[in-house]
Design a protein around this motif. Structure first.
Motif, PDB file in Angstrom:
ATOM      1  N   TYR A  75       0.607  -1.370  -0.077  1.00  0.00           N
ATOM      2  CA  TYR A  75      -0.218  -0.014   0.033  1.00  0.00           C
ATOM      3  C   TYR A  75       0.885   1.094   0.373  1.00  0.00           C
ATOM      4  O   TYR A  75       1.638   1.432   0.719  1.00  0.00           O
ATOM      5  CB  TYR A  75      -0.853   0.232   1.253  1.00  0.00           C
ATOM      6  CG  TYR A  75      -1.762  -1.035   1.411  1.00  0.00           C
ATOM      7  CD1 TYR A  75      -1.187  -2.214   2.241  1.00  0.00           C
ATOM      8  CD2 TYR A  75      -2.975  -1.285   1.055  1.00  0.00           C
ATOM      9  CE1 TYR A  75      -2.295  -3.472   2.752  1.00  0.00           C
ATOM     10  CE2 TYR A  75      -4.472  -1.764   1.055  1.00  0.00           C
ATOM     11  CZ  TYR A  75      -3.546  -3.306   1.858  1.00  0.00           C
ATOM     12  OH  TYR A  75      -4.364  -4.696   2.342  1.00  0.00           O
ATOM     13  N   CYS A  76       0.351   1.958  -0.351  1.00  0.00           N
ATOM     14  CA  CYS A  76       1.240   3.756  -0.280  1.00  0.00           C
ATOM     15  C   CYS A  76       0.539   4.448   0.270  1.00  0.00           C
ATOM     16  O   CYS A  76      -0.819   3.857   0.182  1.00  0.00           O
ATOM     17  CB  CYS A  76       1.637   3.800  -1.774  1.00  0.00           C
ATOM     18  SG  CYS A  76       0.301   4.830  -2.906  1.00  0.00           S
ATOM     19  N   ALA A  77       0.928   5.359   0.981  1.00  0.00           N
ATOM     20  CA  ALA A  77       0.191   6.499   1.547  1.00  0.00           C
ATOM     21  C   ALA A  77       1.066   7.810   1.833  1.00  0.00           C
ATOM     22  O   ALA A  77       1.691   7.623   1.572  1.00  0.00           O
ATOM     23  CB  ALA A  77       0.125   5.871   3.210  1.00  0.00           C
ATOM     24  N   CYS A  78      -0.171   8.709   2.256  1.00  0.00           N
ATOM     25  CA  CYS A  78       0.760   9.786   1.983  1.00  0.00           C
ATOM     26  C   CYS A  78       0.334  10.507   3.256  1.00  0.00           C
ATOM     27  O   CYS A  78      -0.386  10.189   4.662  1.00  0.00           O
ATOM     28  CB  CYS A  78      -0.417  10.792   1.233  1.00  0.00           C
ATOM     29  SG  CYS A  78       0.499  10.363  -0.468  1.00  0.00           S
ATOM     30  N   ASP A  79       1.150  11.306   4.063  1.00  0.00           N
ATOM     31  CA  ASP A  79       0.783  12.327   5.708  1.00  0.00           C
ATOM     32  C   ASP A  79       1.424  13.233   5.255  1.00  0.00           C
ATOM     33  O   ASP A  79       2.355  13.411   5.002  1.00  0.00           O
ATOM     34  CB  ASP A  79       1.962  11.134   6.370  1.00  0.00           C
ATOM     35  CG  ASP A  79       1.651  12.296   7.723  1.00  0.00           C
ATOM     36  OD1 ASP A  79       3.567  12.037   8.948  1.00  0.00           O
ATOM     37  OD2 ASP A  79       1.285  12.706   8.385  1.00  0.00           O
ATOM     38  N   TRP A  80       0.134  14.412   6.074  1.00  0.00           N
ATOM     39  CA  TRP A  80       0.892  15.923   5.502  1.00  0.00           C
ATOM     40  C   TRP A  80       1.705  16.156   7.049  1.00  0.00           C
ATOM     41  O   TRP A  80       0.615  16.611   8.123  1.00  0.00           O
ATOM     42  CB  TRP A  80      -0.917  16.273   5.615  1.00  0.00           C
ATOM     43  CG  TRP A  80      -0.127  17.685   5.317  1.00  0.00           C
ATOM     44  CD1 TRP A  80      -0.166  18.458   3.526  1.00  0.00           C
ATOM     45  CD2 TRP A  80      -0.324  19.474   5.838  1.00  0.00           C
ATOM     46  NE1 TRP A  80       0.312  19.589   3.886  1.00  0.00           N
ATOM     47  CE2 TRP A  80      -0.080  20.157   5.029  1.00  0.00           C
ATOM     48  CE3 TRP A  80      -0.788  19.576   7.613  1.00  0.00           C
ATOM     49  CZ2 TRP A  80       0.469  21.761   5.724  1.00  0.00           C
ATOM     50  CZ3 TRP A  80      -0.269  20.926   7.632  1.00  0.00           C
ATOM     51  CH2 TRP A  80       0.149  22.060   6.889  1.00  0.00           C
ATOM     52  N   PHE A  81       2.285  16.218   7.200  1.00  0.00           N
ATOM     53  CA  PHE A  81       3.068  16.686   7.988  1.00  0.00           C
ATOM     54  C   PHE A  81       4.534  16.613   7.583  1.00  0.00           C
ATOM     55  O   PHE A  81       6.103  16.128   7.890  1.00  0.00           O
ATOM     56  CB  PHE A  81       3.823  15.872   9.602  1.00  0.00           C
ATOM     57  CG  PHE A  81       3.601  15.569  10.488  1.00  0.00           C
ATOM     58  CD1 PHE A  81       4.942  16.051  10.734  1.00  0.00           C
ATOM     59  CD2 PHE A  81       3.074  16.388  11.606  1.00  0.00           C
ATOM     60  CE1 PHE A  81       5.140  16.066  12.526  1.00  0.00           C
ATOM     61  CE2 PHE A  81       3.320  17.402  12.321  1.00  0.00           C
ATOM     62  CZ  PHE A  81       4.443  16.943  13.068  1.00  0.00           C
ATOM     63  N   PRO A  82       5.109  18.415   6.920  1.00  0.00           N
ATOM     64  CA  PRO A  82       6.091  18.655   6.407  1.00  0.00           C
ATOM     65  C   PRO A  82       7.366  18.579   7.618  1.00  0.00           C
ATOM     66  O   PRO A  82       9.219  19.030   7.181  1.00  0.00           O
ATOM     67  CB  PRO A  82       6.280  20.117   5.572  1.00  0.00           C
ATOM     68  CG  PRO A  82       4.691  20.321   6.142  1.00  0.00           C
ATOM     69  CD  PRO A  82       4.043  19.105   6.855  1.00  0.00           C
ATOM     70  N   ALA A  83       7.112  18.850   9.087  1.00  0.00           N
ATOM     71  CA  ALA A  83       8.010  19.397   9.863  1.00  0.00           C
ATOM     72  C   ALA A  83       9.169  17.769   9.683  1.00  0.00           C
ATOM     73  O   ALA A  83      10.401  18.059  10.136  1.00  0.00           O
ATOM     74  CB  ALA A  83       7.305  19.834  11.025  1.00  0.00           C
ATOM     75  N   ARG A  84       8.582  16.881   9.633  1.00  0.00           N
ATOM     76  CA  ARG A  84       9.585  15.803   9.625  1.00  0.00           C
ATOM     77  C   ARG A  84       8.744  14.399   8.960  1.00  0.00           C
ATOM     78  O   ARG A  84       7.559  14.571   8.778  1.00  0.00           O
ATOM     79  CB  ARG A  84      10.120  14.979  11.199  1.00  0.00           C
ATOM     80  CG  ARG A  84       8.950  15.030  11.489  1.00  0.00           C
ATOM     81  CD  ARG A  84       8.751  14.462  13.545  1.00  0.00           C
ATOM     82  NE  ARG A  84       8.428  14.245  14.618  1.00  0.00           N
ATOM     83  CZ  ARG A  84       7.699  13.373  14.555  1.00  0.00           C
ATOM     84  NH1 ARG A  84       8.559  12.252  14.039  1.00  0.00           N
ATOM     85  NH2 ARG A  84       6.689  12.845  15.281  1.00  0.00           N
TER      86      ARG A  84
END
Length: 125
Positions: free
Chosen positions: A95-104
């Protein structure tokens, strides 16, 4: 929202290679960190690799280090997982997945907000 569609899975012999793709649509893909996870029958879903929004930072599970490479092309809204020297124990749904957390770059399953439906990878011995 981000919609994710994986492709590139299939059946391969041990020692072979596959390249998975993750096509993103919806919100700007380049704003999100991206991860590849896998789940084998009877096992929990686990992180395989992750890359931050710019592609400048990556992390890998110990079991795939040196064999798998995660990358992304933000201009094409697509992420990739190049898998070499495949082993039967790599058999799983990926599975691919995305996370909106540009800090780390985060690696927990619960950190990822958007998921694709998965693509089957089967490695025969």
């Amino acid at each position: 929202q981000v919609q994710l569609v994986e492709s590139g899975g299939g059946l391969v012999q041990a020692g072979g290679s596959l390249r998975l793709s993750c096509a993103a649509s919806g919100r700007t893909f380049s704003l999100y960190n991206m991860g590849w996870f896998r789940q084998a029958p009877g096992k929990e879903r686990e992180l395989v690799a992750a890359v931050n929004w710019s592609g400048g930072s990556t992390v890998y599970a110990d079991s795939v280090k040196g064999r798998f490479t995660i990358s992304r092309d933000n201009a094409k809204n697509t992420g990739y997982l190049q898998m070499n020297s495949l082993k039967p124990e790599d058999t799983a749904v990926y599975y691919c997945a995305c996370d909106w957390f540009p800090a780390r770059l985060r690696v927990g399953l619960s950190d990822y907000d958007y998921w694709g439906r998965g693509t089957q990878v089967t490695v025969s011995s």
